[in-house]
Motif scaffolding. Structure first.
Motif, PDB file in Angstrom:
ATOM      1  N   VAL A   1      29.781  26.578  40.834  1.00 22.70           N
ATOM      2  CA  VAL A   1      30.160  27.944  40.454  1.00 22.70           C
ATOM      3  C   VAL A   1      31.241  28.477  41.416  1.00 22.70           C
ATOM      4  O   VAL A   1      31.287  28.106  42.598  1.00 22.70           O
ATOM      5  N   ALA A   2      32.116  29.367  40.879  1.00 24.95           N
ATOM      6  CA  ALA A   2      33.307  29.768  41.645  1.00 24.95           C
ATOM      7  C   ALA A   2      33.020  30.896  42.625  1.00 24.95           C
ATOM      8  O   ALA A   2      33.389  32.050  42.396  1.00 24.95           O
ATOM      9  N   ASP A   3      32.307  30.571  43.706  1.00 22.90           N
ATOM     10  CA  ASP A   3      32.361  31.449  44.871  1.00 22.90           C
ATOM     11  C   ASP A   3      32.534  30.594  46.113  1.00 22.90           C
ATOM     12  O   ASP A   3      32.462  29.363  46.051  1.00 22.90           O
TER      13      ASP A   3
ATOM     14  N   GLU B   1      31.500  44.175  36.276  1.00 25.54           N
ATOM     15  CA  GLU B   1      31.966  42.813  36.484  1.00 25.54           C
ATOM     16  C   GLU B   1      33.066  42.530  35.479  1.00 25.54           C
ATOM     17  O   GLU B   1      33.166  43.211  34.449  1.00 25.54           O
ATOM     18  N   LEU B   2      33.857  41.529  35.785  1.00 24.95           N
ATOM     19  CA  LEU B   2      35.008  41.290  34.921  1.00 24.95           C
ATOM     20  C   LEU B   2      34.578  40.886  33.509  1.00 24.95           C
ATOM     21  O   LEU B   2      35.186  41.298  32.518  1.00 24.95           O
ATOM     22  N   ILE B   3      33.513  40.120  33.403  1.00 25.15           N
ATOM     23  CA  ILE B   3      33.070  39.693  32.070  1.00 25.15           C
ATOM     24  C   ILE B   3      32.682  40.912  31.241  1.00 25.15           C
ATOM     25  O   ILE B   3      32.980  41.004  30.048  1.00 25.15           O
ATOM     26  N   GLN B   4      32.022  41.872  31.890  1.00 21.36           N
ATOM     27  CA  GLN B   4      31.651  43.097  31.164  1.00 21.36           C
ATOM     28  C   GLN B   4      32.916  43.810  30.672  1.00 21.36           C
ATOM     29  O   GLN B   4      32.991  44.241  29.518  1.00 21.36           O
TER      30      GLN B   4
ATOM     31  N   ALA C   1      38.581  26.356  28.842  1.00 24.78           N
ATOM     32  CA  ALA C   1      38.521  27.769  29.223  1.00 24.78           C
ATOM     33  C   ALA C   1      37.252  28.078  30.009  1.00 24.78           C
ATOM     34  O   ALA C   1      36.226  27.394  29.875  1.00 24.78           O
ATOM     35  N   TYR C   2      37.335  29.150  30.791  1.00 27.52           N
ATOM     36  CA  TYR C   2      36.190  29.639  31.563  1.00 27.52           C
ATOM     37  C   TYR C   2      34.999  29.838  30.598  1.00 27.52           C
ATOM     38  O   TYR C   2      35.080  30.638  29.659  1.00 27.52           O
ATOM     39  N   PRO C   3      33.888  29.092  30.784  1.00 24.29           N
ATOM     40  CA  PRO C   3      32.821  29.045  29.768  1.00 24.29           C
ATOM     41  C   PRO C   3      32.273  30.402  29.309  1.00 24.29           C
ATOM     42  O   PRO C   3      32.072  30.589  28.097  1.00 24.29           O
TER      43      PRO C   3
ATOM     44  N   HIS D   1      45.135  30.090  35.911  1.00 23.85           N
ATOM     45  CA  HIS D   1      44.222  29.558  34.909  1.00 23.85           C
ATOM     46  C   HIS D   1      43.044  28.791  35.524  1.00 23.85           C
ATOM     47  O   HIS D   1      43.236  27.934  36.384  1.00 23.85           O
ATOM     48  N   ASN D   2      41.873  29.154  35.080  1.00 18.90           N
ATOM     49  CA  ASN D   2      40.645  28.422  35.394  1.00 18.90           C
ATOM     50  C   ASN D   2      40.300  27.643  34.126  1.00 18.90           C
ATOM     51  O   ASN D   2      40.164  28.277  33.082  1.00 18.90           O
ATOM     52  N   PRO D   3      40.174  26.324  34.129  1.00 19.01           N
ATOM     53  CA  PRO D   3      39.969  25.441  35.277  1.00 19.01           C
ATOM     54  C   PRO D   3      41.201  24.680  35.786  1.00 19.01           C
ATOM     55  O   PRO D   3      41.066  23.965  36.778  1.00 19.01           O
TER      56      PRO D   3
ATOM     57  N   SER E   1      44.693  40.401  30.199  1.00 21.38           N
ATOM     58  CA  SER E   1      45.129  39.445  31.221  1.00 21.38           C
ATOM     59  C   SER E   1      44.166  39.455  32.406  1.00 21.38           C
ATOM     60  O   SER E   1      44.109  40.420  33.165  1.00 21.38           O
ATOM     61  N   ASP E   2      43.413  38.369  32.532  1.00 23.24           N
ATOM     62  CA  ASP E   2      42.460  38.224  33.635  1.00 23.24           C
ATOM     63  C   ASP E   2      43.216  37.618  34.822  1.00 23.24           C
ATOM     64  O   ASP E   2      43.622  36.455  34.771  1.00 23.24           O
ATOM     65  N   GLU E   3      43.413  38.416  35.885  1.00 22.21           N
ATOM     66  CA  GLU E   3      44.198  37.954  37.032  1.00 22.21           C
ATOM     67  C   GLU E   3      43.326  37.861  38.287  1.00 22.21           C
ATOM     68  O   GLU E   3      43.780  38.049  39.409  1.00 22.21           O
ATOM     69  N   ILE E   4      42.052  37.539  38.062  1.00 22.33           N
ATOM     70  CA  ILE E   4      41.064  37.573  39.148  1.00 22.33           C
ATOM     71  C   ILE E   4      41.381  36.571  40.265  1.00 22.33           C
ATOM     72  O   ILE E   4      41.006  36.776  41.410  1.00 22.33           O
ATOM     73  N   HIS E   5      42.088  35.479  39.923  1.00 21.36           N
ATOM     74  CA  HIS E   5      42.388  34.466  40.949  1.00 21.36           C
ATOM     75  C   HIS E   5      43.775  34.659  41.574  1.00 21.36           C
ATOM     76  O   HIS E   5      44.212  33.821  42.355  1.00 21.36           O
ATOM     77  N   SER E   6      44.468  35.763  41.252  1.00 17.43           N
ATOM     78  CA  SER E   6      45.885  35.851  41.634  1.00 17.43           C
ATOM     79  C   SER E   6      46.121  35.929  43.140  1.00 17.43           C
ATOM     80  O   SER E   6      47.158  35.482  43.628  1.00 17.43           O
TER      81      SER E   6
ATOM     82  N   SER F   1      36.255  40.037  43.754  1.00 15.28           N
ATOM     83  CA  SER F   1      35.120  39.115  43.907  1.00 15.28           C
ATOM     84  C   SER F   1      35.539  37.679  44.209  1.00 15.28           C
ATOM     85  O   SER F   1      34.840  36.982  44.937  1.00 15.28           O
ATOM     86  N   LYS F   2      36.664  37.214  43.684  1.00 17.48           N
ATOM     87  CA  LYS F   2      37.058  35.813  43.959  1.00 17.48           C
ATOM     88  C   LYS F   2      37.711  35.681  45.328  1.00 17.48           C
ATOM     89  O   LYS F   2      37.258  34.933  46.167  1.00 17.48           O
ATOM     90  N   ALA F   3      38.802  36.445  45.565  1.00 14.15           N
ATOM     91  CA  ALA F   3      39.577  36.229  46.788  1.00 14.15           C
ATOM     92  C   ALA F   3      38.804  36.658  48.031  1.00 14.15           C
ATOM     93  O   ALA F   3      39.018  36.117  49.112  1.00 14.15           O
TER      94      ALA F   3
ATOM     95  N   LEU G   1      28.285  41.584  44.571  1.00 16.12           N
ATOM     96  CA  LEU G   1      28.308  43.052  44.523  1.00 16.12           C
ATOM     97  C   LEU G   1      28.517  43.615  43.123  1.00 16.12           C
ATOM     98  O   LEU G   1      28.157  44.752  42.845  1.00 16.12           O
ATOM     99  N   ARG G   2      29.158  42.854  42.228  1.00 25.47           N
ATOM    100  CA  ARG G   2      29.369  43.263  40.832  1.00 25.47           C
ATOM    101  C   ARG G   2      30.288  44.479  40.709  1.00 25.47           C
ATOM    102  O   ARG G   2      29.827  45.623  40.605  1.00 25.47           O
ATOM    103  N   CYS G   3      31.567  44.257  40.742  1.00 30.10           N
ATOM    104  CA  CYS G   3      32.531  45.346  40.619  1.00 30.10           C
ATOM    105  C   CYS G   3      33.859  44.768  40.138  1.00 30.10           C
ATOM    106  O   CYS G   3      34.313  43.740  40.650  1.00 30.10           O
TER     107      CYS G   3
END
Ligand SMILES: Cc1ncc(COP(=O)(O)O)c(C=O)c1O
Length: 372
Positions: free
Chosen positions: A30-32, A92-95, A117-119, A164-166, A192-197, A223-225, A231-233
């Protein structure tokens, strides 16, 4: 801080990554990250606890979550003009993604996404009764690419995951401009999901999609970087007026409210965490080289341009559709399962290299041993 990690202490910590790995198994799924919390974030959380945990109240902007302005500042730094009142904070981003799909598309609508794609996004599309239009990632000797023409007028929305993940691609200006032109021409909503930017490696540069198409909904999170997934935000910049109008119709708190602790932590990360982030990125860049140098022969991969995820092509090893099952059983290493990432995931596994050099070295050794 990044290289002195004790597997036993990590196993006792609260995160899913280690808790779900059976005894004796090293987790790289998992990606943490295995890294401890950045000092400014730790200080902000501790300071907040001194004041107790009453209902959230923001004295610097009464009634307005301060993350709106902090995120707007960060986006401005990347060349995107952001009105803080167009920023919405989610748990959370998924929400956030699900809310936007709920407000802006209907069951039966077609939603495009790069595959694999991210499952959880694939599951979201299916569970919400939307139809997937895959934009397949194409493997070439110089890296992963795609045909932007797969986005077309049949699509109501595009979920862009950039970086892009993965595959770890950080899409180029030309690639993004091609998508922006099609989206503009056919009035396709871009999410546009830029969570890994913040985890983009030199010489690659992250290009926020909103710099090319101002009606973009941009989603991100610290949450990623900054490794704050517990924490869920997350935040959403709602560049598309239709989405803002639909959200404004909803009763307050319909989609929940984030905790004051997670807001304080995210503000501290984005305002004071850059030195920590630079060190984390250096460690990750070293680990990325270690992966490149030490993968078993027979496993192909393109070094990620961003993220701490390596997308491993194990097809030449004949380990079946799900090589992660082989590595778990014979190598005692838990990777993410390629087939979970949908079309194009068969024969692949995803390795998370955000750990110490020593633990990563052991993971790579086990992968090598498992195929001897
Ligand atoms: C591309 C992408 N988006 C979203 C998420 C999840 O974000 P959150 O935990 O805030 O829902 C992840 C986590 O791995 C991810 O890789």
């Amino acid at each position: 801080m990044f290289d002195d990690l004790d597997p036993e202490a990590l196993r006792r910590a609260s995160g899913a990554k280690w808790a779900k790995a059976p005894a004796g198994v090293l987790p790289a799924w998992v990606a943490d990250m295995d890294f401890p919390v950045a000092p400014p974030v730790r200080a902000a959380v501790q300071e907040h606890l001194e004041f107790g945990l009453g209902y959230p109240y923001w004295d610097d902007a009464p009634g307005l979550n301060p993350l709106r302005e902090v995120f707007a500042e960060r986006m401005r730094g990347q060349g995107v003009a952001v009105d803080p009142s167009h920023v919405h904070v989610f748990t959370e981003l998924i929400q956030a993604l699900q809310v936007v799909l709920h407000l802006a598309t209907e069951p039966g609508d077609t939603v495009a996404m790069h595959t694999p794609a991210y499952p959880p996004f694939l599951k979201t599309i299916t569970a919400m009764g939307r139809r997937l239009q895959p934009i397949p990632m194409v493997d070439t000797p110089s890296g992963w690419t795609f045909d932007p023409g797969r986005l077309n007028e049949s699509c109501k929305a595009l979920i862009l995951v950039n970086p892009h993940n993965p595959t770890g691609r950080s899409f180029t200006r030309d690639e993004l401009t091609a998508l922006a032109e099609i989206a503009h021409r056919h009035d396709i909503l871009v999410i546009s999901d830029e969570i890994h930017s913040d985890l983009t490696y030199e010489p690659h540069r992250h290009i926020p999609f909103a710099t090319l198409h101002d009606r973009t909904v941009t989603l991100t999170s610290a949450s990623k970087a900054f490794n704050l997934a517990g924490l869920r935000c997350s935040v959403a910049h709602l560049g598309e007026p239709r989405v803002r109008a639909a959200l404004a119709e909803m009763p307050p708190q319909f989609f929940g409210e984030v905790s004051s602790l997670s807001v304080k932590a995210t503000v501290a990360a984005w305002r004071e965490g850059d030195a920590w982030l630079a060190e984390a990125r250096e460690t990750l860049a070293r680990n990325r080289e270690l992966v490149k140098d030490s993968l078993p022969s027979g496993i192909a991969h393109h070094s990620p341009e961003a993220t701490y995820l390596a997308w491993l092509d194990c097809r030449a090893l004949d380990l079946g559709d799900d090589p992660a099952a082989h590595f778990l059983e014979h190598g005692k290493v838990k990777l993410s399962h390629g087939p979970d990432f949908g079309p194009g995931g068969e024969g692949f596994a995803r390795l998370n290299f955000a750990t110490s050099g020593q633990i990563l070295g052991e993971v790579l050794q086990r992968l090598n041993d498992s195929i001897r």
